[in-house]
Write an enzyme that holds these catalytic residues in place. Structure first.
Site, PDB file in Angstrom:
ATOM      1  N   LEU A  10      -1.346  44.026  23.149  1.00 24.34           N
ATOM      2  CA  LEU A  10      -1.160  44.114  24.605  1.00 24.34           C
ATOM      3  C   LEU A  10      -0.115  45.187  24.923  1.00 24.34           C
ATOM      4  O   LEU A  10       0.683  45.057  25.852  1.00 24.34           O
ATOM      5  CB  LEU A  10      -0.747  42.742  25.167  1.00 24.34           C
ATOM      6  CG  LEU A  10      -1.799  41.636  24.959  1.00 24.34           C
ATOM      7  CD1 LEU A  10      -1.263  40.284  25.388  1.00 24.34           C
ATOM      8  CD2 LEU A  10      -3.090  41.957  25.715  1.00 24.34           C
ATOM      9  N   THR A  31       5.430  37.356  16.070  1.00 26.68           N
ATOM     10  CA  THR A  31       6.761  36.745  16.304  1.00 26.68           C
ATOM     11  C   THR A  31       7.881  37.785  16.346  1.00 26.68           C
ATOM     12  O   THR A  31       9.036  37.448  16.135  1.00 26.68           O
ATOM     13  CB  THR A  31       7.087  35.678  15.236  1.00 26.68           C
ATOM     14  OG1 THR A  31       7.190  36.341  13.972  1.00 26.68           O
ATOM     15  CG2 THR A  31       6.052  34.579  15.166  1.00 26.68           C
ATOM     16  N   TRP A  32       7.527  39.029  16.598  1.00 29.02           N
ATOM     17  CA  TRP A  32       8.570  40.037  16.790  1.00 29.02           C
ATOM     18  C   TRP A  32       9.205  39.739  18.141  1.00 29.02           C
ATOM     19  O   TRP A  32       8.489  39.552  19.112  1.00 29.02           O
ATOM     20  CB  TRP A  32       7.963  41.429  16.764  1.00 29.02           C
ATOM     21  CG  TRP A  32       8.963  42.521  16.887  1.00 29.02           C
ATOM     22  CD1 TRP A  32      10.289  42.464  16.552  1.00 29.02           C
ATOM     23  CD2 TRP A  32       8.730  43.838  17.374  1.00 29.02           C
ATOM     24  NE1 TRP A  32      10.889  43.678  16.790  1.00 29.02           N
ATOM     25  CE2 TRP A  32       9.967  44.531  17.289  1.00 29.02           C
ATOM     26  CE3 TRP A  32       7.613  44.516  17.856  1.00 29.02           C
ATOM     27  CZ2 TRP A  32      10.098  45.866  17.686  1.00 29.02           C
ATOM     28  CZ3 TRP A  32       7.748  45.837  18.246  1.00 29.02           C
ATOM     29  CH2 TRP A  32       8.979  46.507  18.159  1.00 29.02           C
ATOM     30  N   TYR A  35      12.385  41.034  11.535  1.00 31.91           N
ATOM     31  CA  TYR A  35      12.409  40.505  12.900  1.00 31.91           C
ATOM     32  C   TYR A  35      13.629  39.602  13.106  1.00 31.91           C
ATOM     33  O   TYR A  35      13.742  38.550  12.473  1.00 31.91           O
ATOM     34  CB  TYR A  35      11.124  39.738  13.226  1.00 31.91           C
ATOM     35  CG  TYR A  35       9.853  40.556  13.156  1.00 31.91           C
ATOM     36  CD1 TYR A  35       9.882  41.942  13.143  1.00 31.91           C
ATOM     37  CD2 TYR A  35       8.604  39.942  13.122  1.00 31.91           C
ATOM     38  CE1 TYR A  35       8.721  42.701  13.070  1.00 31.91           C
ATOM     39  CE2 TYR A  35       7.436  40.684  13.055  1.00 31.91           C
ATOM     40  CZ  TYR A  35       7.508  42.069  13.031  1.00 31.91           C
ATOM     41  OH  TYR A  35       6.352  42.801  12.955  1.00 31.91           O
ATOM     42  N   ASP A  77       2.403  35.619  11.983  1.00 37.92           N
ATOM     43  CA  ASP A  77       2.884  36.896  11.448  1.00 37.92           C
ATOM     44  C   ASP A  77       4.379  37.030  11.718  1.00 37.92           C
ATOM     45  O   ASP A  77       4.827  36.915  12.856  1.00 37.92           O
ATOM     46  CB  ASP A  77       2.147  38.049  12.144  1.00 37.92           C
ATOM     47  CG  ASP A  77       2.631  39.397  11.652  1.00 37.92           C
ATOM     48  OD1 ASP A  77       2.191  39.819  10.580  1.00 37.92           O
ATOM     49  OD2 ASP A  77       3.470  40.021  12.339  1.00 37.92           O
ATOM     50  N   GLN A 126      -2.080  46.457   8.431  1.00 34.85           N
ATOM     51  CA  GLN A 126      -1.690  46.062   9.793  1.00 34.85           C
ATOM     52  C   GLN A 126      -1.280  47.324  10.542  1.00 34.85           C
ATOM     53  O   GLN A 126      -0.345  48.014  10.122  1.00 34.85           O
ATOM     54  CB  GLN A 126      -0.535  45.046   9.720  1.00 34.85           C
ATOM     55  CG  GLN A 126      -0.237  44.441  11.059  1.00 34.85           C
ATOM     56  CD  GLN A 126       0.849  43.364  11.042  1.00 34.85           C
ATOM     57  OE1 GLN A 126       1.876  43.517  11.704  1.00 34.85           O
ATOM     58  NE2 GLN A 126       0.652  42.281  10.327  1.00 34.85           N
ATOM     59  N   TYR A 150      -1.949  45.288  15.603  1.00 31.76           N
ATOM     60  CA  TYR A 150      -0.679  44.762  16.153  1.00 31.76           C
ATOM     61  C   TYR A 150      -0.361  45.396  17.500  1.00 31.76           C
ATOM     62  O   TYR A 150      -0.939  46.421  17.853  1.00 31.76           O
ATOM     63  CB  TYR A 150       0.465  44.862  15.146  1.00 31.76           C
ATOM     64  CG  TYR A 150       1.137  46.211  14.910  1.00 31.76           C
ATOM     65  CD1 TYR A 150       1.887  46.856  15.894  1.00 31.76           C
ATOM     66  CD2 TYR A 150       1.092  46.795  13.653  1.00 31.76           C
ATOM     67  CE1 TYR A 150       2.542  48.049  15.644  1.00 31.76           C
ATOM     68  CE2 TYR A 150       1.745  47.999  13.390  1.00 31.76           C
ATOM     69  CZ  TYR A 150       2.468  48.621  14.387  1.00 31.76           C
ATOM     70  OH  TYR A 150       3.113  49.814  14.138  1.00 31.76           O
TER      71      TYR A 150
HETATM   72  N1  NAP Z   1       3.624  45.860  11.402  1.00 31.37           N
HETATM   73  C1  NAP Z   1       4.354  46.401  12.352  1.00 31.37           C
HETATM   74  O1  NAP Z   1       5.004  47.441  12.178  1.00 31.37           O
HETATM   75  C2  NAP Z   1       4.405  45.721  13.698  1.00 31.37           C
HETATM   76  C3  NAP Z   1       4.929  46.406  14.809  1.00 31.37           C
HETATM   77  C4  NAP Z   1       4.913  45.773  16.045  1.00 31.37           C
HETATM   78  C5  NAP Z   1       4.413  44.496  16.168  1.00 31.37           C
HETATM   79  N2  NAP Z   1       3.940  43.825  15.058  1.00 31.37           N
HETATM   80  C6  NAP Z   1       3.444  42.431  15.170  1.00 31.37           C
HETATM   81  O2  NAP Z   1       2.516  42.347  16.244  1.00 31.37           O
HETATM   82  C7  NAP Z   1       2.932  41.324  17.147  1.00 31.37           C
HETATM   83  C8  NAP Z   1       2.450  41.594  18.563  1.00 31.37           C
HETATM   84  O3  NAP Z   1       2.915  42.816  19.061  1.00 31.37           O
HETATM   85  P1  NAP Z   1       4.099  42.937  20.127  1.00 31.37           P
HETATM   86  O4  NAP Z   1       5.044  41.824  19.954  1.00 31.37           O
HETATM   87  O5  NAP Z   1       4.587  44.338  19.985  1.00 31.37           O
HETATM   88  O6  NAP Z   1       3.458  42.841  21.552  1.00 31.37           O
HETATM   89  P2  NAP Z   1       2.069  42.417  22.231  1.00 31.37           P
HETATM   90  O7  NAP Z   1       1.497  41.235  21.561  1.00 31.37           O
HETATM   91  O8  NAP Z   1       1.236  43.641  22.376  1.00 31.37           O
HETATM   92  O9  NAP Z   1       2.591  42.039  23.681  1.00 31.37           O
HETATM   93  C9  NAP Z   1       3.512  41.015  23.890  1.00 31.37           C
HETATM   94  C10 NAP Z   1       3.724  40.862  25.396  1.00 31.37           C
HETATM   95  O10 NAP Z   1       2.497  40.415  25.979  1.00 31.37           O
HETATM   96  C11 NAP Z   1       2.738  39.232  26.752  1.00 31.37           C
HETATM   97  N3  NAP Z   1       1.539  38.401  26.672  1.00 31.37           N
HETATM   98  C12 NAP Z   1       1.037  37.761  25.584  1.00 31.37           C
HETATM   99  N4  NAP Z   1      -0.122  37.150  25.877  1.00 31.37           N
HETATM  100  C13 NAP Z   1      -0.367  37.399  27.187  1.00 31.37           C
HETATM  101  C14 NAP Z   1      -1.401  37.024  28.073  1.00 31.37           C
HETATM  102  N5  NAP Z   1      -2.443  36.282  27.680  1.00 31.37           N
HETATM  103  N6  NAP Z   1      -1.323  37.451  29.378  1.00 31.37           N
HETATM  104  C15 NAP Z   1      -0.290  38.206  29.789  1.00 31.37           C
HETATM  105  N7  NAP Z   1       0.722  38.599  28.991  1.00 31.37           N
HETATM  106  C16 NAP Z   1       0.685  38.194  27.698  1.00 31.37           C
HETATM  107  C17 NAP Z   1       3.952  38.599  26.121  1.00 31.37           C
HETATM  108  O11 NAP Z   1       4.612  37.796  27.072  1.00 31.37           O
HETATM  109  P3  NAP Z   1       5.471  36.488  26.721  1.00 31.37           P
HETATM  110  O12 NAP Z   1       6.182  36.725  25.407  1.00 31.37           O
HETATM  111  O13 NAP Z   1       6.368  36.373  27.902  1.00 31.37           O
HETATM  112  O14 NAP Z   1       4.520  35.319  26.612  1.00 31.37           O
HETATM  113  C18 NAP Z   1       4.762  39.825  25.739  1.00 31.37           C
HETATM  114  O15 NAP Z   1       5.478  40.334  26.853  1.00 31.37           O
HETATM  115  C19 NAP Z   1       4.452  41.319  16.972  1.00 31.37           C
HETATM  116  O16 NAP Z   1       5.060  40.196  17.546  1.00 31.37           O
HETATM  117  C20 NAP Z   1       4.559  41.421  15.478  1.00 31.37           C
HETATM  118  O17 NAP Z   1       4.318  40.160  14.865  1.00 31.37           O
HETATM  119  C21 NAP Z   1       3.897  44.428  13.847  1.00 31.37           C
END
Ligand code: NAP
Length: 289
Positions: A202, A23-24, A59, A54, A171, A199
């Site tokens: 994608l 949910t970032w 966030y 998460d 994580q 995390y």
């Molecule tokens: N612990 C840490 O320091 C840390 C750091 C970064 C992230 N995180 C966590 O990890 C989560 C995920 O990472 P993230 O937000 O960086 O990015 P991500 O999940 O790697 O990528 C998100 C992108 O992928 C797209 N997407 C999702 N499912 C898809 C699919 N099936 N086909 C095509 N495109 C798809 C989304 O589009 P739409 O939104 O348009 O659907 C968005 O643009 C975060 O939200 C957060 O909760 C943790």
């Protein structure tokens, strides 16, 4: 609610879905329609069995926790698993405790399922952070504890400060385009029976513009599973033992595709093909097809 494949949370008796919702990206000070769209996709995820959500204090400066809290109030709390994270800029024991209480308030829950230190901080010792986490468990405010962005050495050090609890999770950034932690850290977590959450699975951008050799290899595997390259990128991670992942999807169609990816079983040959060097790291355990 559909049941998604589950995995044991470390040495606990808890089983959590192999896929969670990131949910970032939920921003503050937006209009009602903006938040309603987010809520719709989180609800869809829950209905598809992606019941691990998460979030983090950081966030949207608490807005993500608030929105998650509003959605989860519509469901049975016992069906959900909520992870949130302590912003490591709090340096004092009392401010860290207060931050955890504020997260509980924003989420509208009595207990956080998994509470993580968001990342190690040069401003505060790991020892002090672990004391806060352990005290929150003893108070009943938190069920399980873990860390994020910790090296294996920092993880081991953190564990030494805990008296009657254990870290169950780290994580880390891990994906098909960022394989370092799969190759270098995962063997340790697999041996210790600890869950590693991948995390940004994608690459943070959804791999819409991914090019080159890796895209070609992903397309070959995707074709044989009648899937998209994003689904294969997610499946690749969770076809390793002890790995869960938390893609963020604000679009409902992406949430549906991600839930489907949880059921894709890749062969050892397909997993190996997608390693950067085309070889599997020694001692790495795969979930074999
Ligand atoms: N612990 C840490 O320091 C840390 C750091 C970064 C992230 N995180 C966590 O990890 C989560 C995920 O990472 P993230 O937000 O960086 O990015 P991500 O999940 O790697 O990528 C998100 C992108 O992928 C797209 N997407 C999702 N499912 C898809 C699919 N099936 N086909 C095509 N495109 C798809 C989304 O589009 P739409 O939104 O348009 O659907 C968005 O643009 C975060 O939200 C957060 O909760 C943790």
């Amino acid at each position: 609610m559909i049941k998604l494949k589950k995995i044991k949370l470390g040495k606990t008796d808890e089983n959590i879905p192999i896929l969670g919702q990131g949910t970032w990206g939920i921003k503050s000070f937006r209009n009602k329609d903006y938040y309603e769209k987010w809520k719709e996709s989180i609800r869809k995820g829950i209905e598809l069995g992606i019941t691990h959500i998460d979030t983090a204090e950081m966030y949207g400066r608490g807005t993500s926790e608030l929105i998650v809290g509003q959605v989860i109030s519509e469901y049975n709390r016992d069906d959900l698993f909520i992870t949130t994270k302590l912003f490591p800029m709090h340096t004092r024991y009392n401010t860290m405790k207060k931050a955890a209480y504020n997260s509980l308030k924003r989420l509208g829950i009595k207990q956080i399922d998994l509470y993580l230190i968001h990342w190690p901080s040069p401003l505060i010792s790991i020892k002090k952070q672990m004391r806060v986490l352990e005290d929150l468990v003893n108070e009943g405010k938190v069920r399980y504890i873990g860390v994020s962005n910790f090296s294996v050495e920092q993880f081991k050090e953190a564990q030494t400060y805990l008296k009657n609890t254990e870290l169950v999770n780290n994580q880390l950034p891990a994906s098909i385009t960022r394989q370092k932690h799969i190759e270098q850290s995962l063997p340790f977590y697999q041996n210790e029976g600890i869950i590693m959450t991948a995390y940004s699975p994608l690459g943070h951008n959804g791999y819409h513009n991914l090019q080159g050799d890796l895209r070609e290899k992903l397309e070959i595997v995707a074709k044989s599973h009648n899937a998209t390259i994003q689904q294969i990128a997610i499946a690749w991670l969770i076809n390793h033992e002890n790995v869960i992942t938390i893609p963020k999807a604000s679009k409902i169609e992406h949430m549906i595709a991600n839930a489907e990816a949880a059921n894709i079983r890749l062969s050892d040959k397909e997993i190996t093909l997608l390693y950067e060097d085309g070889r599997i790291t020694e001692n790495l355990k795969l979930i074999s097809a």
